[in-house]
Structures are given as C-alpha cells and as structure tokens.
Motif scaffolding. Structure first.
Motif, mmCIF file in Angstrom:
data_model
loop_
_atom_site.group_PDB
_atom_site.id
_atom_site.type_symbol
_atom_site.label_atom_id
_atom_site.label_comp_id
_atom_site.label_asym_id
_atom_site.label_seq_id
_atom_site.Cartn_x
_atom_site.Cartn_y
_atom_site.Cartn_z
ATOM 1 N N GLN A 1 -23.667 66.457 -13.175
ATOM 2 C CA GLN A 1 -24.001 66.749 -14.785
ATOM 3 C C GLN A 1 -23.646 65.480 -15.653
ATOM 4 O O GLN A 1 -24.513 65.329 -16.367
ATOM 5 C CB GLN A 1 -23.198 68.024 -15.064
ATOM 6 N N GLU A 2 -22.492 64.861 -15.286
ATOM 7 C CA GLU A 2 -22.408 63.700 -16.315
ATOM 8 C C GLU A 2 -23.345 62.595 -16.051
ATOM 9 O O GLU A 2 -23.848 61.939 -17.113
ATOM 10 C CB GLU A 2 -20.785 63.499 -16.009
ATOM 11 N N TYR A 3 -23.478 62.436 -14.718
ATOM 12 C CA TYR A 3 -24.486 61.418 -14.486
ATOM 13 C C TYR A 3 -25.935 61.582 -15.023
ATOM 14 O O TYR A 3 -26.468 60.637 -15.725
ATOM 15 C CB TYR A 3 -24.499 61.243 -12.983
ATOM 16 N N SER A 4 -26.463 62.877 -14.841
ATOM 17 C CA SER A 4 -27.588 63.400 -15.403
ATOM 18 C C SER A 4 -27.890 63.205 -16.911
ATOM 19 O O SER A 4 -28.700 62.707 -17.380
ATOM 20 C CB SER A 4 -27.875 64.747 -14.783
ATOM 21 N N TYR B 1 -14.247 62.315 -5.383
ATOM 22 C CA TYR B 1 -14.863 63.207 -4.399
ATOM 23 C C TYR B 1 -14.427 64.620 -4.681
ATOM 24 O O TYR B 1 -13.256 64.765 -5.624
ATOM 25 C CB TYR B 1 -13.920 62.705 -3.210
ATOM 26 N N TRP B 2 -15.209 65.700 -4.328
ATOM 27 C CA TRP B 2 -14.757 67.057 -4.584
ATOM 28 C C TRP B 2 -14.425 67.638 -3.169
ATOM 29 O O TRP B 2 -15.113 67.315 -2.240
ATOM 30 C CB TRP B 2 -15.913 67.577 -5.268
ATOM 31 N N PRO B 3 -13.486 68.606 -2.990
ATOM 32 C CA PRO B 3 -12.630 69.297 -4.162
ATOM 33 C C PRO B 3 -11.469 68.290 -4.645
ATOM 34 O O PRO B 3 -11.048 68.608 -5.972
ATOM 35 C CB PRO B 3 -12.208 70.589 -3.719
ATOM 36 N N ARG B 4 -10.892 67.339 -4.002
ATOM 37 C CA ARG B 4 -10.094 66.582 -4.387
ATOM 38 C C ARG B 4 -10.188 64.874 -4.374
ATOM 39 O O ARG B 4 -10.854 64.517 -3.525
ATOM 40 C CB ARG B 4 -8.736 66.640 -3.449
ATOM 41 N N ASN B 5 -9.977 64.219 -5.404
ATOM 42 C CA ASN B 5 -10.303 62.863 -5.349
ATOM 43 C C ASN B 5 -9.765 62.172 -4.603
ATOM 44 O O ASN B 5 -10.154 60.931 -4.219
ATOM 45 C CB ASN B 5 -10.082 62.478 -6.880
ATOM 46 N N ASP B 6 -8.613 62.518 -4.188
ATOM 47 C CA ASP B 6 -7.851 61.665 -3.066
ATOM 48 C C ASP B 6 -8.219 61.959 -1.436
ATOM 49 O O ASP B 6 -7.678 61.264 -0.508
ATOM 50 C CB ASP B 6 -6.336 61.732 -3.123
ATOM 51 N N PHE B 7 -9.124 62.788 -1.468
ATOM 52 C CA PHE B 7 -9.766 63.319 0.047
ATOM 53 C C PHE B 7 -11.001 62.675 0.194
ATOM 54 O O PHE B 7 -12.010 63.331 -0.261
ATOM 55 C CB PHE B 7 -9.619 64.867 0.228
ATOM 56 N N GLU B 8 -11.057 61.479 0.710
ATOM 57 C CA GLU B 8 -12.681 60.673 1.125
ATOM 58 C C GLU B 8 -13.412 61.431 1.840
ATOM 59 O O GLU B 8 -14.462 60.853 2.287
ATOM 60 C CB GLU B 8 -12.148 59.340 1.041
ATOM 61 N N LEU B 9 -13.089 62.440 2.367
ATOM 62 C CA LEU B 9 -13.944 63.183 3.405
ATOM 63 C C LEU B 9 -14.612 64.316 2.698
ATOM 64 O O LEU B 9 -15.193 65.132 3.425
ATOM 65 C CB LEU B 9 -13.396 63.871 4.738
ATOM 66 N N GLY B 10 -14.306 64.383 1.392
ATOM 67 C CA GLY B 10 -14.940 65.397 0.443
ATOM 68 C C GLY B 10 -16.394 65.101 0.178
ATOM 69 O O GLY B 10 -16.899 64.114 0.660
ATOM 70 N N ILE B 11 -16.893 65.766 -0.830
ATOM 71 C CA ILE B 11 -18.167 65.482 -1.226
ATOM 72 C C ILE B 11 -18.119 64.351 -2.300
ATOM 73 O O ILE B 11 -17.537 64.782 -3.403
ATOM 74 C CB ILE B 11 -18.806 66.783 -1.889
ATOM 75 N N PRO B 12 -18.969 63.271 -1.911
ATOM 76 C CA PRO B 12 -18.800 62.394 -3.058
ATOM 77 C C PRO B 12 -19.607 62.228 -4.135
ATOM 78 O O PRO B 12 -20.739 63.119 -4.016
ATOM 79 C CB PRO B 12 -19.153 60.818 -2.225
ATOM 80 N N TYR B 13 -19.380 61.831 -5.241
ATOM 81 C CA TYR B 13 -20.351 62.014 -6.637
ATOM 82 C C TYR B 13 -19.848 60.992 -7.491
ATOM 83 O O TYR B 13 -18.870 60.383 -7.280
ATOM 84 C CB TYR B 13 -20.101 63.404 -7.147
ATOM 85 N N ILE B 14 -20.597 60.701 -8.514
ATOM 86 C CA ILE B 14 -20.351 59.512 -9.592
ATOM 87 C C ILE B 14 -20.190 59.986 -10.991
ATOM 88 O O ILE B 14 -20.834 60.978 -11.403
ATOM 89 C CB ILE B 14 -21.774 58.565 -9.380
ATOM 90 N N LYS C 1 -25.219 57.173 -25.314
ATOM 91 C CA LYS C 1 -26.165 57.911 -25.479
ATOM 92 C C LYS C 1 -27.324 58.032 -24.481
ATOM 93 O O LYS C 1 -27.783 56.845 -24.033
ATOM 94 C CB LYS C 1 -27.008 57.340 -26.886
ATOM 95 N N LYS C 2 -27.800 58.917 -24.102
ATOM 96 C CA LYS C 2 -28.884 59.074 -22.951
ATOM 97 C C LYS C 2 -30.081 58.280 -23.110
ATOM 98 O O LYS C 2 -30.687 58.374 -24.604
ATOM 99 C CB LYS C 2 -29.052 60.517 -22.618
ATOM 100 N N ASP C 3 -30.433 57.683 -22.390
ATOM 101 C CA ASP C 3 -31.826 56.826 -22.542
ATOM 102 C C ASP C 3 -32.987 57.783 -22.091
ATOM 103 O O ASP C 3 -33.107 57.947 -20.844
ATOM 104 C CB ASP C 3 -31.975 55.666 -22.088
ATOM 105 N N TYR C 4 -33.662 58.370 -22.908
ATOM 106 C CA TYR C 4 -34.648 59.342 -22.380
ATOM 107 C C TYR C 4 -35.994 58.555 -21.831
ATOM 108 O O TYR C 4 -36.832 59.406 -21.254
ATOM 109 C CB TYR C 4 -35.294 60.198 -23.463
ATOM 110 N N ASN C 5 -36.184 57.188 -21.989
ATOM 111 C CA ASN C 5 -37.049 56.500 -21.346
ATOM 112 C C ASN C 5 -37.054 56.242 -19.745
ATOM 113 O O ASN C 5 -37.770 55.885 -19.148
ATOM 114 C CB ASN C 5 -37.395 55.036 -22.160
ATOM 115 N N ILE C 6 -35.705 56.531 -19.411
ATOM 116 C CA ILE C 6 -35.444 56.400 -18.019
ATOM 117 C C ILE C 6 -36.133 57.662 -17.138
ATOM 118 O O ILE C 6 -35.913 58.575 -17.580
ATOM 119 C CB ILE C 6 -34.055 56.266 -17.481
ATOM 120 N N ALA C 7 -36.966 57.341 -16.157
ATOM 121 C CA ALA C 7 -37.798 58.339 -15.497
ATOM 122 C C ALA C 7 -38.140 57.813 -14.112
ATOM 123 O O ALA C 7 -38.365 56.686 -14.063
ATOM 124 C CB ALA C 7 -38.874 58.928 -16.460
#
Length: 223
Positions: free
Chosen positions: A49-52, A196-209, A216-222
């Motif tokens: 969500q934050e990345y988006s 990483y989810w569910p714990r940031n110190d568990f690198e076998l979890g689900i990675p995300y950015i 400010k979001k750049d609406y020209n990126i697409a």
C-alpha cells in the motif's frame, strides 16, 4: 473453433495421470497447486500500500496479473484444452511485458551487469534466494517432462505441481526485488526498505517494500 475448447484438445499433456483423483479435473494436483497465485497477491496488494501510494500504483497490476496466471493455469490443467493452454501462455507473457514496462530503469542494468544499482546485504540475500528457487523450479519442470516414466514408476508424477509453487515464489520475489531497484533508481531520496511479513527479522517470510521518506505521489508514472 469450438473444438479448441474441448477437454484434451491441447497437444500438451503433463506427467500426472488424467482424471485419477477427480472425474471433473484432468490433472488434479497440477490444478490445485496454483493456489498460491490466489492467496498471495491480495496479501501483497495490502503490504505494498505504501509503495503504491507514494511511488507507483501500477504495482498492483502485476499482483492482479499473477492471479490471472493462476486462474489460466488452473483452467488449462483442469481441462487440458487448447484454449486453456493459450490463456496460460498469454497470461505469463502479459506479466513479463507489464513488469518490463514498469521496471525498465533509466540506466538499464543492476551493478553486476554494468549499471549502478546498489544492493544492501538483505536485498542481495533475497536475490540469491530468488535465483536459486528459479533454477529449482526449472529443474522440476524439466525432470517432469524428461523423466515422466520414472516418476510414474514411484507413483509421484507431481513435479509440475511443485514447479507451480516454486515458480510463483520465484516470480513474486523477483517483482519485489525489481520494485526495490525501481525506487532506488528513480527516487533514491525515498530510501526504499526491504521488509518481511509477518516478522521483519524472519527473512523466510513474505518480502515487501516500504518507503522510508515518502513524498508526493507522481501520477505520471504508469505502465
């Protein structure tokens, strides 16, 4: 045309015996092994969500396309129809094209290929894991095709199903890495962080950015 929709109209038939588990599903394990393509993308949409919001909302298109890949693959293995095969292959091509359009960097390559991207140790480890899983997935795909009789002899013709699981993990991991590199290349001031989810110190979890310094979001990126 209608004949291409018929069950068994595809020239491709994988090692798993047809209709051995369910009278309605040709390759049962190969069909249900696509479950990760449905379970993970909604989680990734939430985690990104934050990345988006602050960088590129088009990332969600890739997660939706992965769901379409899973749906197409499940349909193909359930019916072994030619239309299912083509949908499966086209969906994969759409993911490649969308990812290429979204992540193509201005300087084209990461550092080890001659570009200038910088990898932290955590990102580097995730990259190595992604490559290893990708090779393992391809190995499963190959031995399912080449040594089908051997797998049938031990009643385990399910290597293609394992390929589905591994290639999904490799695919979404690669997209996470490219999402990280994309922010590093285009907006380094936002300082992307690999978590990483569910714990940031568990690198076998689900990675995300996440973005350390949103702007400010750049609406020209697409895509």
């Amino acid at each position: 045309m209608w004949s291409h929709l018929e069950r068994g109209s595809s020239p491709v038939d994988w090692c798993e015996s047809n209709y051995s588990i369910s009278p309605l599903i040709a390759e049962f394990v190969n069909t249900v092994s696509n479950i990760l393509f449905f379970l993970f993308p909604p989680v990734l949409i939430h985690l990104f969500q934050e990345y988006s919001k602050f960088f590129n909302p088009a990332i969600n298109v890739l997660w939706v396309l992965l769901m379409i890949v899973g749906l197409s693959s499940a349909y193909f293995h359930a019916t072994l129809s030619l239309v299912g095969q083509l949908l499966d292959e086209l969906a994969i091509l759409w993911v490649f094209m969308a990812a290429f359009a979204m992540f193509l960097p201005k300087r084209y390559f990461p550092k080890f290929l001659g570009g200038n991207r910088v990898k932290c140790a955590r990102v580097y480890r995730l990259g190595l894991r992604c490559v290893a899983i990708c090779f393992l997935a391809m190995f499963c795909w190959i031995i399912d095709r080449v040594f089908c009789d051997a797998w049938l002899s031990i009643s385990f013709p399910y290597m293609h199903g394992i390929w589905h699981v591994l290639i999904f993990i490799a695919s979404y991991t690669a997209l996470v890495l490219f999402a990280y590199f994309n922010v590093s290349e285009e907006r380094p001031e936002q300082k992307p962080q690999l978590k990483y989810w569910p714990r940031n110190d568990f690198e076998l979890g689900i990675p995300y950015i996440t973005i350390k310094h949103p702007c400010k979001k750049d609406y020209n990126i697409a895509i």
